[in-house]
Design an enzyme around this catalytic site. Sequence first.
Site, short mmCIF file in Angstrom:
data_model
loop_
_atom_site.label_atom_id
_atom_site.label_comp_id
_atom_site.label_asym_id
_atom_site.label_seq_id
_atom_site.Cartn_x
_atom_site.Cartn_y
_atom_site.Cartn_z
N CYS A 1 28.56 -4.54 34.77
CA CYS A 1 28.20 -5.04 33.70
C CYS A 1 29.30 -4.71 32.51
O CYS A 1 29.93 -5.35 31.76
CB CYS A 1 26.80 -4.81 32.98
SG CYS A 1 25.40 -5.31 34.04
N CYS B 1 24.89 -0.14 33.77
CA CYS B 1 25.38 -0.93 34.61
C CYS B 1 26.68 -0.88 34.83
O CYS B 1 27.31 -1.50 34.03
CB CYS B 1 24.79 -2.23 34.82
SG CYS B 1 25.65 -3.66 35.67
#
Length: 147
Positions: A72, A69
């Site tokens: 993230c 991600c």
Amino acid sequence: MSEMHHVVCGNCGRINRLPAERASKDARCGACHQPIFTGHPIEVDEDGFGRHVANNDIPVLVDVWAPWCGPCRAMAPMFERAARQLEPKVRLLKLNSDKAPAVSSRLNIMGIPTLLLMRGGREIARQAGAMDMQDIVAWTEAGLARS
Ligand code: ZN
């Protein structure tokens, strides 16, 4: 009588009792003798997550993330810096949702990154989407003030 509170060691998982009113930034674990607070978030698996959420008297801030991600990964250094601001008042955890599918499902995580603020085993605030360091700290403090 000084009030004591329980804090889980990030290194070995031992539950330590610390005086609540003293700055516990320099406290060391009674079992492994490592600092209980290092200024870094702790990577937890499902068991570690359960242990920290159930046994810490201090609030727990969880970054639910995954290695694939992008947002993230972009938030990771911000979360690191937030740990230096928020410890020892708050324990910061990183939960890799790929390695913790049961917890992610139980928490009803819809997207990542998601920040969860928990106290006494209960969720008190949740925020989806990446935030910078100032926003993480401000959001956490606002959530604690409301709860
Ligand atoms: Zn320890």
